[in-house]
Design a protein around this motif. Structure first.
Motif, PDB file in Angstrom:
ATOM      1  N   UNK A 194      19.971 151.633  32.088  1.00 55.88           N
ATOM      2  CA  UNK A 194      21.009 152.043  31.143  1.00 55.88           C
ATOM      3  C   UNK A 194      21.918 150.852  30.842  1.00 55.88           C
ATOM      4  N   UNK A 195      22.827 151.038  29.914  1.00 56.05           N
ATOM      5  CA  UNK A 195      23.830 150.007  29.606  1.00 56.05           C
ATOM      6  C   UNK A 195      25.158 150.311  30.281  1.00 56.05           C
ATOM      7  N   UNK A 196      25.127 151.137  31.303  1.00 54.09           N
ATOM      8  CA  UNK A 196      26.354 151.538  31.997  1.00 54.09           C
ATOM      9  C   UNK A 196      26.758 150.479  33.012  1.00 54.09           C
ATOM     10  N   UNK A 197      28.045 150.139  32.985  1.00 56.74           N
ATOM     11  CA  UNK A 197      28.615 149.219  33.964  1.00 56.74           C
ATOM     12  C   UNK A 197      29.234 150.013  35.099  1.00 56.74           C
ATOM     13  N   UNK A 198      28.969 149.588  36.321  1.00 55.71           N
ATOM     14  CA  UNK A 198      29.569 150.215  37.493  1.00 55.71           C
ATOM     15  C   UNK A 198      30.706 149.332  37.989  1.00 55.71           C
ATOM     16  N   UNK A 199      31.891 149.927  38.109  1.00 53.21           N
ATOM     17  CA  UNK A 199      33.015 149.263  38.778  1.00 53.21           C
ATOM     18  C   UNK A 199      33.093 149.864  40.171  1.00 53.21           C
ATOM     19  N   UNK A 200      32.799 149.042  41.177  1.00 51.00           N
ATOM     20  CA  UNK A 200      32.772 149.510  42.562  1.00 51.00           C
ATOM     21  C   UNK A 200      34.053 149.053  43.257  1.00 51.00           C
ATOM     22  N   UNK A 201      34.976 149.978  43.449  1.00 48.33           N
ATOM     23  CA  UNK A 201      36.224 149.678  44.161  1.00 48.33           C
ATOM     24  C   UNK A 201      35.944 149.823  45.653  1.00 48.33           C
ATOM     25  N   UNK A 202      35.799 148.682  46.329  1.00 47.58           N
ATOM     26  CA  UNK A 202      35.404 148.665  47.732  1.00 47.58           C
ATOM     27  C   UNK A 202      36.506 148.089  48.623  1.00 47.58           C
ATOM     28  N   UNK A 203      37.757 148.379  48.257  1.00 49.25           N
ATOM     29  CA  UNK A 203      38.892 147.816  48.975  1.00 49.25           C
ATOM     30  C   UNK A 203      38.908 148.230  50.446  1.00 49.25           C
ATOM     31  N   UNK A 222      22.987 143.487  38.488  1.00 47.06           N
ATOM     32  CA  UNK A 222      23.336 143.013  37.144  1.00 47.06           C
ATOM     33  C   UNK A 222      24.272 143.959  36.407  1.00 47.06           C
ATOM     34  N   UNK A 223      24.488 145.154  36.945  1.00 47.46           N
ATOM     35  CA  UNK A 223      25.351 146.129  36.268  1.00 47.46           C
ATOM     36  C   UNK A 223      26.624 146.431  37.056  1.00 47.46           C
ATOM     37  N   UNK A 224      26.851 145.733  38.163  1.00 46.72           N
ATOM     38  CA  UNK A 224      27.949 146.087  39.058  1.00 46.72           C
ATOM     39  C   UNK A 224      28.954 144.962  39.213  1.00 46.72           C
ATOM     40  N   UNK A 225      30.236 145.307  39.073  1.00 48.47           N
ATOM     41  CA  UNK A 225      31.314 144.424  39.501  1.00 48.47           C
ATOM     42  C   UNK A 225      32.014 145.087  40.673  1.00 48.47           C
ATOM     43  N   UNK A 226      32.414 144.287  41.640  1.00 46.75           N
ATOM     44  CA  UNK A 226      33.059 144.784  42.855  1.00 46.75           C
ATOM     45  C   UNK A 226      34.512 144.363  42.868  1.00 46.75           C
ATOM     46  N   UNK A 227      35.378 145.302  43.226  1.00 46.19           N
ATOM     47  CA  UNK A 227      36.791 145.015  43.458  1.00 46.19           C
ATOM     48  C   UNK A 227      37.045 145.087  44.953  1.00 46.19           C
ATOM     49  N   UNK A 228      37.750 144.090  45.483  1.00 46.23           N
ATOM     50  CA  UNK A 228      38.063 144.093  46.904  1.00 46.23           C
ATOM     51  C   UNK A 228      39.311 143.244  47.109  1.00 46.23           C
ATOM     52  N   UNK A 229      39.681 143.026  48.368  1.00 47.23           N
ATOM     53  CA  UNK A 229      40.875 142.242  48.663  1.00 47.23           C
ATOM     54  C   UNK A 229      41.215 142.311  50.132  1.00 47.23           C
ATOM     55  N   UNK A 230      42.367 141.751  50.472  1.00 45.04           N
ATOM     56  CA  UNK A 230      42.762 141.658  51.876  1.00 45.04           C
ATOM     57  C   UNK A 230      43.840 142.670  52.272  1.00 45.04           C
TER      58      UNK A 230
END
Length: 386
Positions: A194-203, A222-230
Motif C-alpha cells: 500500500x501507499x500507507x505510511x506508518x508513524x511508530x511512536x516507540x518512546x 520503507x513505509x515506517x518512521x520511528x519516533x523515540x527519545x530519552x
C-alpha cells in the motif's frame, strides 16, 4: 482578529488540564503524568556540563550533533537491529512531541484519513487536525487494546487511497499494552504494497517487561518512521531530546519542517543524550529503571484487581488502565474528580484518551513503591466509603 480557525478549535491538553484541576486538592497523591520519578544519571549530567564548559554555545547542525546521531545509530542497531544513515535518516527533535508534529504535518494533506487505534495518547488528535487530516478511530477495547489485522484491513477497504497514514504507539499510552513481533508482522503483511505510511511512536521502547521490544520497521522498513527519545528511557523529560528515524524519502520532509520550527536542539542536552544512548552505562541505566517499574507494576496490578478493577496486562510503559468496578460511578470523569477530592488520589479519566476509554482510569506508576502502597490504601478506603 486573524486567528487560525484550526488552532482556535483545539482545546488545551486534557491530561495537563485534569492534572491542574486536581493539583489544588490538599494532601493529594498524584499518579497523573507520564513523568519518570528518577533523576538523570550522573554520567549523563556530566556530559551535558562538559558541553557547557567546552563553550559549545553555537548553533548545532539542524539534524542534530554528529555525536548524537552516531549514538542514535548505535542505539537503534544495538537494541532493535535497525540501521539508519546518520546523514540522511536521523533527525534530532525537541522531544518526541516535536516528532509527532513534524511527521504528521509532513505526511498529511487536506482531507487525508489517519488511522488511530484508540484509546490513544491525546496529543495525536489535535496535531492531525491542525494538518488538515481526518481521524479514523479504531476502537480496540474489545481486542485487548491492540489493533488487529482484520480491523486494519477493514479500514483500508472502507477508505481506500484516502487512508494515507497509520499511527502505532507501543508500548502504549494509556494502556501499557504492546505488540509481539508476530502481531506486528501480521499488521505489516496487511500494509505491504500500500501507499500507507506508518508513524511508530516507540518512546517507551526501553520499558518492556515480558520480551524485548520489536519495531514494525523490522517488517516494513520503507513505509515506517520511528519516533523515540530519552524522556522515558533515561528520565530526561526536561532535556527535550527526541528523534525521528526512517527511510530518507520520509525523514527528509520532516527534516524541512524541523528546520523551520526549531532550527536545532541545544548542544548540552544533545551531549547528555549522546552519552545516554551511546554508552554501555546508558544501557544499564535503562535496565535498572525498567526493573524498578516492573516491581511497581507487579505490586500495583494485583492490588487493584483485588479491589475489583479489570486491567489489561501492561507489558510496557508505566501505566495501568483500570476499568471502574460496576458498582461505582461509571462516568470516569466524575469518578476521577470524586477520587481526587474525597480519596486524595489523582488519576486521569479514561475518556480523555478517546473511544474505548470510557469507564476507565489511567494510573501512572512512575512513582515510588511507598507512594503506590499509600495510593492503594486510599483507593480502597474511598471505595469502601463510596
Amino acid at each position: 482578529m486573524g486567528i487560525n480557525k484550526r488552532v482556535a478549535a483545539i482545546k488545551p491538553n486534557a491530561i495537563r488540564a485534569f492534572d491542574d484541576e486536581t493539583s489544588g486538592v490538599e494532601g493529594i497523591l498524584k499518579l497523573t503524568l507520564g513523568e519518570p520519578d528518577f533523576t538523570v544519571p550522573e554520567h549523563v549530567k556530566k556530559a551535558a556540563i562538559a558541553s557547557i564548559e567546552a563553550d559549545e554555545s553555537h548553533y548545532a547542525p539542524a539534524a542534530g550533533s554528529v555525536a548524537l546521531r552516531k549514538a542514535i545509530h548505535h542505539f537503534m542497531l544495538d537494541r532493535y537491529g535497525l540501521s539508519y544513515d546518520i546523514d540522511s535518516e536521523i533527525i534530532v527533535t525537541l522531544g518526541a512531541t516535536e516528532g509527532i508534529y513534524d511527521t504528521f504535518t509532513a505526511f498529511i494533506n487536506e482531507g487525508d484519513k489517519v488511522l488511530l487505534p484508540a484509546p490513544n495518547f491525546s496529543m495525536y488528535d489535535p496535531t492531525i487536525e491542525l494538518a488538515g487530516g481526518e481521524i479514523v478511530f479504531v476502537d480496540t477495547s474489545d481486542t485487548g487494546f491492540l489493533l488487529t489485522p482484520e480491523q486494519l484491513q477493514a479500514a483500508i477497504d472502507e477508505y481506500g487511497e484516502k487512508l494515507t497514514t497509520v499511527l502505532l504507539n507501543y508500548p502504549a499510552n494509556p494502556t501499557g499494552v504492546t505488540y509481539t513481533a508476530e502481531q506486528l508482522s501480521a499488521l505489516a503483511d496487511v500494509l505491504q504494497g500500500t501507499n500507507i505510511t506508518v508513524i511508530a511512536d516507540e518512546i517507551y521502547s526501553e520499558l518492556t517487561y515480558n520480551a524485548p521490544h520489536t519495531s514494525i520497521a523490522k517488517f516494513l522498513p520503507e513505509q515506517t518512521v520511528i519516533l523515540n527519545g530519552v524522556s522515558k528511557s533515561h528520565a530526561m523529560t526536561g532535556y527535550r531530546i527526541g528523534f525521528i528515524v526512517g527511510p530518507k524519502q520520509l525523514v527528509q520532509p520532516a527534516a524541512v519542517l524541523h528546520q523551520f520550527t526549531v532550527t536545532a536542539a541545544s548542544n548540552p542536552a544533545m551531549a547528555g543524550a549522546a552519552e545516554a544512548l551511546g554508552s554501555a552505562q546508558g544501557k544499564l541505566d535503562s535496565k535498572s529503571m525498567r526493573e524498578a517499574y516492573r516491581e511497581r507494576r507487579d505490586y500495583l496490578v494485583p492490588a487493584l484487581r483485588k479491589l475489583g478493577f479489570e486491567i489489561p496486562q501492561p507489558n510496557g510503559a508505566f501505566y495501568v488502565f483500570a476499568k471502574i468496578p460496576a458498582a461505582y460511578e461509571q462516568d470516569d470523569y466524575a469518578f476521577s474528580v470524586d477520587l481526587a477530592k474525597r480519596g486524595k488520589v489523582a488519576v486521569i479519566p479514561g475518556s480523555v484518551f478517546n473511544v474505548g476509554g470510557e469507564g476507565y482510569i489511567r494510573i501512572s506508576y512512575a512513582a515510588s513503591l511507598d507512594s503506590l502502597h499509600e495510593a492503594v490504601k486510599r483507593i480502597s478506603n474511598f471505595l469502601e466509603n463510596y
